[in-house]
Write a protein that holds these residues in place. Structure first.
Motif, PDB file in Angstrom:
ATOM      1  N   PHE A  59     -18.895  19.958 -48.946  1.00  0.00           N
ATOM      2  CA  PHE A  59     -18.113  21.189 -48.779  1.00  0.00           C
ATOM      3  C   PHE A  59     -19.012  22.419 -48.905  1.00  0.00           C
ATOM      4  O   PHE A  59     -18.932  23.357 -48.106  1.00  0.00           O
ATOM      5  CB  PHE A  59     -16.994  21.200 -49.817  1.00  0.00           C
ATOM      6  CG  PHE A  59     -16.268  22.511 -49.944  1.00  0.00           C
ATOM      7  CD1 PHE A  59     -16.001  23.310 -48.837  1.00  0.00           C
ATOM      8  CD2 PHE A  59     -15.823  22.954 -51.189  1.00  0.00           C
ATOM      9  CE1 PHE A  59     -15.321  24.512 -48.967  1.00  0.00           C
ATOM     10  CE2 PHE A  59     -15.152  24.149 -51.323  1.00  0.00           C
ATOM     11  CZ  PHE A  59     -14.899  24.929 -50.209  1.00  0.00           C
ATOM     12  N   ILE A  60     -19.893  22.426 -49.913  1.00  0.00           N
ATOM     13  CA  ILE A  60     -20.793  23.571 -50.106  1.00  0.00           C
ATOM     14  C   ILE A  60     -21.720  23.735 -48.905  1.00  0.00           C
ATOM     15  O   ILE A  60     -21.995  24.854 -48.446  1.00  0.00           O
ATOM     16  CB  ILE A  60     -21.601  23.397 -51.404  1.00  0.00           C
ATOM     17  CG1 ILE A  60     -20.667  23.422 -52.616  1.00  0.00           C
ATOM     18  CG2 ILE A  60     -22.664  24.482 -51.544  1.00  0.00           C
ATOM     19  CD1 ILE A  60     -21.343  23.054 -53.921  1.00  0.00           C
ATOM     20  N   GLN A  61     -22.184  22.623 -48.361  1.00  0.00           N
ATOM     21  CA  GLN A  61     -23.131  22.671 -47.243  1.00  0.00           C
ATOM     22  C   GLN A  61     -22.476  23.115 -45.942  1.00  0.00           C
ATOM     23  O   GLN A  61     -23.079  23.835 -45.151  1.00  0.00           O
ATOM     24  CB  GLN A  61     -23.773  21.301 -47.056  1.00  0.00           C
ATOM     25  CG  GLN A  61     -24.723  20.913 -48.175  1.00  0.00           C
ATOM     26  CD  GLN A  61     -25.213  19.484 -48.048  1.00  0.00           C
ATOM     27  OE1 GLN A  61     -24.511  18.613 -47.519  1.00  0.00           O
ATOM     28  NE2 GLN A  61     -26.411  19.223 -48.535  1.00  0.00           N
ATOM     29  N   THR A  62     -21.231  22.683 -45.705  1.00  0.00           N
ATOM     30  CA  THR A  62     -20.591  22.919 -44.407  1.00  0.00           C
ATOM     31  C   THR A  62     -19.501  23.981 -44.436  1.00  0.00           C
ATOM     32  O   THR A  62     -19.167  24.552 -43.394  1.00  0.00           O
ATOM     33  CB  THR A  62     -19.970  21.614 -43.880  1.00  0.00           C
ATOM     34  OG1 THR A  62     -18.908  21.208 -44.777  1.00  0.00           O
ATOM     35  CG2 THR A  62     -21.020  20.506 -43.810  1.00  0.00           C
ATOM     36  N   GLY A  63     -18.925  24.226 -45.623  1.00  0.00           N
ATOM     37  CA  GLY A  63     -17.786  25.135 -45.697  1.00  0.00           C
ATOM     38  C   GLY A  63     -16.516  24.522 -45.151  1.00  0.00           C
ATOM     39  O   GLY A  63     -15.528  25.228 -44.924  1.00  0.00           O
ATOM     40  N   VAL A  64     -16.518  23.207 -44.965  1.00  0.00           N
ATOM     41  CA  VAL A  64     -15.369  22.504 -44.374  1.00  0.00           C
ATOM     42  C   VAL A  64     -14.719  21.627 -45.435  1.00  0.00           C
ATOM     43  O   VAL A  64     -15.405  20.921 -46.179  1.00  0.00           O
ATOM     44  CB  VAL A  64     -15.804  21.647 -43.170  1.00  0.00           C
ATOM     45  CG1 VAL A  64     -14.638  20.803 -42.653  1.00  0.00           C
ATOM     46  CG2 VAL A  64     -16.335  22.547 -42.060  1.00  0.00           C
ATOM     47  N   ASP A 120     -14.074  30.040 -46.401  1.00  0.00           N
ATOM     48  CA  ASP A 120     -15.204  30.867 -46.823  1.00  0.00           C
ATOM     49  C   ASP A 120     -15.027  31.188 -48.302  1.00  0.00           C
ATOM     50  O   ASP A 120     -14.157  31.994 -48.653  1.00  0.00           O
ATOM     51  CB  ASP A 120     -15.249  32.143 -45.982  1.00  0.00           C
ATOM     52  CG  ASP A 120     -16.237  33.168 -46.537  1.00  0.00           C
ATOM     53  OD1 ASP A 120     -17.248  32.748 -47.145  1.00  0.00           O
ATOM     54  OD2 ASP A 120     -15.993  34.373 -46.373  1.00  0.00           O
ATOM     55  N   VAL A 121     -15.814  30.571 -49.162  1.00  0.00           N
ATOM     56  CA  VAL A 121     -15.718  30.849 -50.591  1.00  0.00           C
ATOM     57  C   VAL A 121     -17.108  31.095 -51.162  1.00  0.00           C
ATOM     58  O   VAL A 121     -18.106  30.602 -50.650  1.00  0.00           O
ATOM     59  CB  VAL A 121     -15.040  29.697 -51.373  1.00  0.00           C
ATOM     60  CG1 VAL A 121     -13.627  29.475 -50.879  1.00  0.00           C
ATOM     61  CG2 VAL A 121     -15.854  28.432 -51.316  1.00  0.00           C
TER      62      VAL A 121
END
Length: 473
Positions: free
Chosen positions: A260-265, A278-279
Motif C-alpha cells: 500500500f505504501i509503495q503503490t498507494g492502492v 493519497d495519504v
C-alpha cells in the motif's frame, strides 16, 4: 556580487540620482523598486514589503520622517537608511531617533552606499534570528503539546520542518509521551490540515480484524461482515494516516501495508476492486523498531519505508520544568470539567510531582490529577490528597507498588519463599491484574509499568476469558 540579493525600496524624487543609486545597488545583486513620492513608496512597501529602504528625507508630497514612522510601524525590523543633503545632519540624527539604521550625506560613493546597506541588512537578519530563538525559548504550547524545555523545543522545530513534506515520519517514545499528539501536530501544521486525520492503534485491535480496519471490507467477506465498511486508509484519503504501535502488526499484514505504501492502492477484504488513495503516513511505537527488525518481528523493507524522518519524544522525567507546566494545565482542565475549585498545588505537592519519575509519563499524570480532582475539592491540592504512590518513597518504591505481594514474597532475598513455589502463570496473572486495578483498567499504562507490550495484556485477557476461571486448565 558580494551579498545575497535583497528587495530594496529606493525613495528618491530626483531622477538622475535615482538612476545612479539603482545602478550602485543592482551591481551588488539587489532587486530595487523605485518610488518618487512618499505615498507611492508606502503603497509599494505594502504591496511587497522590502528588506531595506533608502529614503531621501526631502520628498515632494510629505515629510520623510513621516514615511519613516509609518514604515517602522508596519515592520519594526525593516532597515531604513536616510539620505540627506550636507548641512541637514541634525534632521538625519532625528531620523535615527525615529528608528533609522544610519544616514548618508550627499554626495556618496557606491562603496559607501553598499557597505551601509550591507550592515543594515545584516542587522535585520540578526534581529530576526534573535526573535526566532526568543520565540522558541518562550514557546510553552504547540499544537496540543505543553512544554518549554529544550527537549520539546527540538521536537517542535522538527515538526515544523517536516510538516510540509510528504515523507513518512516514525515517532518513537515511551508509552504516554504523546505520540498521537505529535502525529496530529504534524497533520495540523501541514497543507493537509483541512483533510482527515485518522488514527489506528495496532495493539488495540484483534489481529484477525486489523486488515479490515485498515483496508475495509465488503459485505459477506467473512462471518459478521453484514455491510460494506470503509477502512482507515480510505477514510484518510487526502489527509494523514497514523499507525500507532505499528510494531504490533502481524507479519503477514506488514507485507500488505508495504505494498500500500509503495503503490498507494488498497483492496478491501473480499473485494476484487482496487482503489487509489493519497495519504501521508505517520507511524509510532514504544519499542525500539530497529531491534524489532533485527529480531525478525518487523519487516526491514517496511521499516525503511516508514522510518524516513525519525522523531523521538522524550520521557516526562527528562523534561525538567515541563512537569509542573503540564500538571498545572491538567489541574485547570480537570477542575473545570468536574466543577471543582482547584487552582494550584501546595509547594510539597509540586515537590512530589517533580521528584516522581512518572513511568507512565503524561498519561499517568493525567490519571493522578483526575483522581485528585474527582475525590477532593478545595482551592489548593495538598499532600494528603495525593494517591499512595506519590505520598512518599522514591521511584523504585512507586514502581514496586504495581507488583503483587505474591511476587515480592517470591524474591530470593526472602528465605521463606524457598519453602513454597507459586506457579509462574499465577504470578504473571496476579501481576497483570493488580497493575490493571492500580491503573483503573488502563491497559497501555499498565503495560508501560510492567514493561511489556499492551498486546501481551490483551492476549492474556482473551486467553483467561476463554479458559473461564483464570487459565487453571
Amino acid at each position: 556580487m558580494g551579498s545575497r540579493a535583497h528587495r530594496i525600496l529606493l525613495i528618491e524624487d530626483t531622477a538622475p540620482l535615482a538612476r545612479l543609486y539603482i545602478e550602485f545597488m543592482r551591481a551588488e545583486g539587489h532587486k530595487v523598486a523605485h518610488a518618487e513620492t512618499g505615498r507611492e513608496a508606502l503603497a509599494a512597501a505594502e504591496a511587497c514589503p522590502p528588506d531595506g529602504v533608502i529614503l531621501d528625507l526631502k520628498l515632494p508630497d510629505m515629510e520623510g520622517l513621516d514615511v519613516l514612522r509609518i514604515l517602522r510601524e508596519r515592520d519594526p525590523d525593516v532597515s531604513v537608511i536616510v539620505v540627506t543633503a550636507h548641512g541637514s545632519v541634525g534632521v538625519a540624527v532625528e531620523a535615527m531617533r525615529c528608528g533609522a539604521f544610519d544616514f548618508l550625506v550627499k554626495p556618496f560613493t557606491a562603496d559607501r552606499l553598499n557597505v551601509t546597506l550591507r550592515n543594515a541588512l545584516e542587522r535585520r537578519s540578526l534581529a530576526r534570528m534573535v526573535d526566532d530563538y526568543r520565540r522558541d525559548l518562550d514557546r510553552d504550547r504547540f499544537h496540543g503539546f505543553i512544554g518549554a524545555s529544550p527537549e520539546m523545543q527540538a521536537v517542535y522545530r522538527t515538526i515544523e520542518s517536516v510538516a510540509a513534506s510528504r515523507a513518512s515520519v516514525f515517532i518513537t517514545g515511551e508509552s504516554g509521551t504523546g505520540k498521537e499528539v505529535a502525529a496530529e501536530a504534524i497533520h495540523q501544521a501541514s497543507p493537509r490540515r483541512g483533510k482527515p486525520f485518522v488514527a489506528l492503534n495496532s495493539a488495540a485491535i484483534p489481529k484477525d480484524l486489523l486488515e479490515s480496519e485498515i483496508f475495509g471490507h465488503v459485505r459477506g467477506a467473512f462471518t459478521g461482515a453484514t455491510a460494506d465498511r470503509v477502512g482507515a486508509a480510505a477514510q484518510a484519503d487526502g489527509g494523514t494516516l497514523f499507525l500507532d504501535e505499528v510494531c504490533e502488526m502481524p507479519f503477514d499484514l506488514q507485507a500488505k501495508l508495504l505494498r500500500f505504501i509503495q503503490t498507494g492502492v488498497i483492496q478491501p477484504v473480499g473485494s476484487s476492486r482496487a482503489e487509489k488513495v493519497d495519504v501521508r503516513f505517520v507511524a509510532a511505537t514504544n519499542r525500539d523498531p530497529l531491534r524489532e527488525v533485527e529480531e525478525g518481528r518487523f519487516r526491514e523493507d517496511l521499516y525503511y519505508r516508514l522510518h524516513v524522518i525519525p522523531l523521538h519524544l522524550p520521557p516526562l522525567r527528562d523534561r525538567g520544568g515541563d512537569v509542573l507546566l503540564i500538571a498545572r494545565a491538567l489541574l485547570a482542565d480537570c477542575a473545570r470539567e468536574e466543577g471543582r475549585r482547584f487552582t494550584a498545588f501546595a509547594p510539597e505537592v509540586e515537590a512530589a510531582f517533580r521528584s516522581c519519575d512518572w513511568p507512565g509519563n503524561i498519561r499517568q499524570m493525567q490519571n493522578v490529577v483526575r483522581q485528585i480532582v474527582v475525590l477532593h475539592d478545595g482551592e489548593v491540592v495538598t499532600a494528603d490528597m495525593l494517591p499512595p504512590p506519590l505520598r512518599g518513597g522514591g521511584a523504585s518504591t512507586r514502581r514496586a507498588a504495581v507488583l503483587p505481594a505474591a511476587a515480592q514474597a517470591a524474591s530470593p532475598a526472602d528465605p521463606a519463599a524457598e519453602e513454597t513455589i507459586t506457579p509462574l502463570w499465577r504470578l504473571e496473572k496476579d501481576m497483570i491484574q493488580r497493575a490493571l486495578r492500580l491503573c483503573s483498567d488502563d491497559v497501555p499504562r499498565a503495560a508501560s509499568l510492567l514493561e511489556i507490550s499492551p498486546s501481551t495484556i490483551y492476549r492474556k485477557l482473551q486467553q483467561w476469558k476463554a479458559d473461564g476461571d483464570g487459565g487453571e486448565g
